[in-house]
Design a protein around this motif. Structure first.
Motif, PDB file in Angstrom:
ATOM      1  N   ILE A   1      -5.154  -4.817  -0.219  1.00 35.63           N
ATOM      2  CA  ILE A   1      -4.306  -3.761  -1.418  1.00 35.63           C
ATOM      3  C   ILE A   1      -4.490  -4.417  -2.831  1.00 35.63           C
TER       4      ILE A   1
ATOM      5  N   VAL B   1      -2.481   1.758  -6.841  1.00 40.39           N
ATOM      6  CA  VAL B   1      -2.587   1.208  -5.554  1.00 40.39           C
ATOM      7  C   VAL B   1      -3.986   1.544  -4.917  1.00 40.39           C
TER       8      VAL B   1
ATOM      9  N   LEU C   1       4.855  -5.096  -4.429  1.00 42.50           N
ATOM     10  CA  LEU C   1       3.953  -5.429  -5.549  1.00 42.50           C
ATOM     11  C   LEU C   1       4.598  -6.392  -6.656  1.00 42.50           C
TER      12      LEU C   1
ATOM     13  N   TRP D   1      -3.958  -3.590  -6.975  1.00 43.50           N
ATOM     14  CA  TRP D   1      -3.064  -2.709  -7.467  1.00 43.50           C
ATOM     15  C   TRP D   1      -3.082  -3.279  -9.079  1.00 43.50           C
TER      16      TRP D   1
END
Length: 1006
Positions: free
Chosen positions: A630, A677, A661, A632
């Motif tokens: 992931i 994201v 996050l 971001w």
């Protein structure tokens, strides 16, 4: 008339072939396991290609063919050379012809025109001495539409059925040394009535031709049937063998790492079975396409068949693979190459599959015929669910007044059934095939039922589908032989009603939906919101994968992609073949980007944006998310302020996981904060590199709005107004604008002497019709939307001070013949900074259909090439086609805003734009802002330019830049073939207000 001394089989329903071998599974025999594993045909001592240059002669009519061309002494030295495989139409012979529904010949089945075009092929070849004592076969993998075969002057056989193999035993006709093969291919036969697919009508030997040398006793056919235990921990592989005599046969199953798992052997006489037991098998699915290798040895020959253990079933109305409910996220794919027609090289197949995987597609419907067998091998390896479709479509009988004309006629039943038999027998061993399709758009009656019943009797391990049995076609109501309900272009409301109807016991498959023609499709999210909601909805296949344009050029040498009618072909269906998610040369359209986003295998939802809490839902059916990271980033007004990565997620299939996050937010800010994201691959795969984005989501972060910084341009500077008749000049410290009271609009805007308006500003409602507007555009044009011009009833200076001036205009828009489409009042205010504030109120005539758009069109001068905006991008977006875009600040050229569709149409709009600046490269131009987000576009073409052109190369690029600032633009939908545009996406308001500010500026001074 026909003068050759062979029978006229092409109009005889009782003759589908002469001397052709019985259909069998596809394979190439090799000498050992190693070469068999590599699947390089040329490395097999038992394989000899006949691809290459053949002597060729085209005849507009078979009646002019010389009776002796196939004889040994026939002189063909003066003939042309033609590469095999190929389609003769793309090589300068015959007529390039595109038609969809209509037959290109009179509908008089089984008869075809007397002047039936013929292509004659002749080549000489040698036979290896190592083949002595072996049986020799020739295999034609695809010949359209029928052909006769001679070797050394002797008639060998006949076959029809264009897209499945024809194999002949040729040992009796061969001799040592040099041999001659002759083939006569006819453009039409009675099978043409069953091959009326929506495509270019190609002819010739368009797939590979090769010879095989076989042991006198050899394995002719094999069918790998598998049985999995209920818990999937044990598998039995039953290798059903068909041998031409008696021989010892050995089967060895190896795993993907090359380790032998199990073996079996037996002496087989005719037919027999070898059983292999596998403990703890790794199951195949499209997400983890794990393949075992089965090596079957008979005599000196080794056959290699990939084995994927898996089950396919309909359970309680739900489509399942390996016992799990699966959504088919598919596309329809024709064989189509911009230069080669239906001759598809392997590297081109791989390019298609890699593009599909990168855009989250997991299913392919082989519309509307079996593909090259190597394509299925690739689908096994890359991981796709395949709906294998019989080479059957007789859509043209619809125009003859009876859609079931052939499907209910028992005389045609052998022709129908054989097409299922040849497909199933060839493809039965492929793990990727999860459903058999009994063809497309051919009515439905006893002949389809016979096809389906034979298929189920031969292979009960896969469901059978056929869309033509849908109730709306009013054919034979007996659908017990079909395992799923199939529909084309059903509305979103319909599929939801189906899912909620307890009487519907079969899963629903949208074999075609969301027509991707031109600027579209625009309804994908609406479909998938419903499909995800109900287990009974198994997904579907977008129509379709690629534009079928033929690469050609004008007389002046300008290249372009041609469509129906460009070669004088009649009847034709125009650009209806330009209806794909990618261009003919496989450049993704924005519709493919939209599909990728909508069917992404990961869902990202915000729980608490203040704390950075997110829910990640795994929409994969079989794999966890350990292969995904992931990434971001937090942006303030388009500038990255924080970013990071989370790599340790392992969310199980169909499960969710909460992640946090670690970004930090200010308590308040004058800027806008956005969080993006992105889920990306952690490592390289067969189809994409590490870092490839699978899914993304974007969120506006909850940061309180602080006081805006002081704006030094206070707007208190004085203005000077000069009027001469209807012409009004508004002069300020560094600007000069011109307003024409007779036309009710600005005719000039400038700053520091730099002109920024080339033509009068104008309100407009017309857009160049998209392909998906092909139906509604007739209503638009009937009411004069395409010719609407303003009429000014009143234009006055309604306020004037030292710091500002205000103009009020009462106007209407309408075209000749019809009453005005709308009435409106616009108020224009200019202050001391040179900023123009516009407010327009409009009332649309009550009974009219929805508007294409409403907005302001500005023509800016030559050199205005730079576009900077804050909104959705980087590519085009519309109210119903925007989910693949990301909100941010973008800077690009006017040309980069343009989406170059083969058929020119509305394109390049940016939905939900918050502000935009269009300027020259030095930053001198106009800034546009509005209280509410608006649609924005900048191009070198007017809507009228795009409307008038039928091909992109006909567009003449204007030096000026045409800017559209739209209150709203109607969505694009998929109504070129799909349902009407959904109501929420129509500009159907009868009263509305639009506010906009236009500010001349030099960006370097801002």
């Amino acid at each position: 008339m026909w003068a050759m001394n062979v029978e006229k089989y092409w109009e005889d329903l009782n003759v589908l072939h002469i001397n052709r071998e019985e259909p069998r599974a596809y394979y190439i025999p090799y000498a050992d396991n190693e070469s068999a594993y590599e699947r390089k045909r040329g490395r097999s001592p038992y394989y000899q290609t006949l691809n290459g240059s053949w002597k060729f002669q085209y005849h507009p009519s078979v009646n002019t063919v010389q009776d002796d061309f196939y004889k040994e002494g026939a002189d063909v030295s003066g003939w042309d050379h033609l590469i095999v495989p190929s389609c003769w139409q793309v090589n300068g012979y015959d007529q390039l012809h595109y038609t969809n529904v209509n037959y290109p010949i009179p509908c008089d089945p089984p008869y075809v025109p007397n002047d039936n075009p013929a292509g004659l092929y002749v080549r000489e070849f040698n036979i290896s001495g190592q083949w002595d004592g072996k049986e020799k076969y020739v295999v034609f993998e695809g010949v359209n539409s029928c052909f006769y075969l001679w070797i050394n002057g002797a008639f060998v056989g006949y076959s029809q059925g264009s897209r499945v193999p024809a194999e002949f035993l040729i040992t009796p006709y061969l001799r040592s040394g040099r041999n001659r093969m002759a083939v006569m291919v006819l453009k039409w036969c009675d099978g043409t009535y069953l091959e009326d697919q929506d495509l270019w009508r190609f002819s010739g030997i368009f797939r590979d031709v090769y010879m095989l040398a076989r042991e006198p006793v050899h394995i002719r056919d094999l069918f790998n049937r598998q049985q999995l235990s209920a818990d999937g921990r044990q598998a039995e592989l039953r290798c059903e063998l068909d041998v031409t005599g008696q021989t010892d046969v050995r089967a060895e199953l190896q795993d993907a790492e090359g380790r032998t798992i199990c073996e079996a052997q037996a002496r087989i006489d005719g037919k027999g079975v070898l059983k292999l037991e596998v403990e703890e098998p790794t199951l195949w699915n499209a997400e983890q396409p794990y393949l075992y290798s089965l090596y079957v040895t008979g005599g000196k020959e080794v056959l290699h068949i990939s084995v994927g253990f898996r089950t396919v079933a309909v359970q309680a109305g739900v489509f399942t693979i390996n016992g799990k409910a699966v959504k088919l996220k598919g596309v329809n794919r024709h064989d189509s190459h911009p230069e080669l027609g239906q001759t598809i090289p392997v590297h081109h197949m791989i390019k298609d599959l890699m593009l599909m995987k990168r855009h989250n597609v997991n299913t392919i419907r082989t519309s509307h015929y079996p593909n090259d067998p190597r394509f299925l091998e690739l689908c096994d390896a890359y991981g796709f669910y395949v709906v294998d479709e019989a080479d059957l479509e007789c859509h043209g009988v619809l125009r003859a007044g009876d859609f079931h004309m052939l499907s209910k006629n028992p005389d045609w039943q052998p022709s129908f059934v054989e097409r299922a038999v040849r497909m199933v027998e060839r493809d039965k061993n492929h793990a990727s095939i999860v459903m058999w399709s009994m063809g497309n758009e051919s009515g439905y009656d006893i002949n389809h039922i016979a096809m389906a019943e034979w298929t189920k009797s031969r292979d009960a391990s896969r469901p059978v589908h056929y869309e033509g049995a849908a109730p709306r076609y009013e054919g034979n109501p007996n659908t017990e032989c079909l395992d799923v309900d199939s529909h084309m272009y059903a509305t979103v409301d319909y599929i939801e009603q189906y899912a909620r109807d307890e009487r519907s016991t079969k899963p629903l498959f949208l074999c075609e939906y969301s027509h991707a023609m031109g600027n579209g499709p625009g309804d994908l999210k609406d479909y998938w919101d419903v499909i995800y909601r109900y287990p009974k909805l198994m997904g579907g296949c977008v129509w379709e994968w690629c534009d079928h344009g033929i690469r050609t050029e004008t007389k002046e040498g300008v290249p372009f992609f041609a469509y129906g009618g460009d070669f004088g072909d009649k009847p034709n269906d125009g650009n209806f073949c330009i209806d794909g998610l990618v261009s003919p040369d496989r450049k993704p359209h924005t519709g493919l980007l939209e599909l990728k986003k909508i069917i992404a295998p990961i869902r990202i939802e915000a729980d608490c944006l203040e704390e950075g809490s997110m829910t990640i839902t795994n929409l994969y059916d079989f794999v966890d998310l350990s292969h995904v990271s992931i990434n971001w980033k937090v942006e303030k007004d388009g500038q990255i302020v924080e970013q990071g990565e989370i790599a340790n997620i392992d969310t199980a299939p169909h499960a969710s996981q909460t992640v946090t996050l670690p970004y930090r937010l200010p308590a308040a800010s004058s800027g806008r904060y956005l969080l993006t994201v992105s889920c990306r691959l952690r490592r390289d795969t067969l189809w994409a590199e590490a870092g490839h984005e699978l899914a993304f989501e974007q969120f506006k972060l909850p940061v309180a709005e602080a006081g805006l910084p002081h704006n030094r341009a206070t707007g208190t500077s004085s203005i000077q107004v000069e009027r001469e008749g209807a012409q009004v000049r508004v002069i300020g410290f560094d600007f000069e604008h011109a307003f024409d009271l007779s036309t009710g609009t600005f005719t000039g805007i400038s700053k520091q002497g730099v002109p920024m308006l080339q033509a009068p500003a104008a309100f407009g409602i017309w857009r160049a019709p998209t392909d998906n507007d092909r139906n509604i555009k007739h209503k638009w044009m009937e009411e004069g939307y395409d010719r609407a011009v303003p009429h000014v009833y009143r234009a006055d200076i309604t306020e004037q001070t030292e710091q500002a001036i205000e103009f009020t205009v009462d106007f209407s828009l309408g075209g000749y013949i019809k009453r005005p489409i709308l009435h409106g009042q616009s108020v224009w205010r200019v202050d001391g900074t040179g900023e123009i504030a516009m407010r327009v109120q409009a009332r649309v005539r009550e009974e009219l259909v929805f508007l294409p758009r409403f907005g302001l069109q500005l023509t800016m001068p030559w050199g205005t090439e730079e576009v900077e905006y804050f909104g959705l991008g980087p590519h085009e977006s519309y109210i119903d086609k925007r989910h693949s875009t990301k909100r941010g600040k973008y800077i690009m050229t006017v040309d980069e805003m343009f989406e170059n569709y083969i058929m020119p149409q509305e394109n390049g709009s940016r939905y939900e734009t918050e502000w935009a600046v269009v300027s020259n490269e030095q930053g001198m131009g106009l800034k546009f802002t509005a209280p509410e987000a608006f649609s924005f576009n900048a191009a070198h073409y007017t809507p009228e330019d795009l409307t008038a052109a039928t091909h992109a190369h006909q567009l003449v690029k204007r030096r000026e830049t045409i800017v559209h600032l739209d209150y709203k633009m109607s969505g694009v939908g998929s109504n070129s073939c799909g349902p009407e545009l959904l109501a929420p996406y129509r500009l159907d308001e009868k009263e509305f207000e639009f506010r906009l500010t236009i500010k001349p500026l030099f960006k370097e001074d801002e």
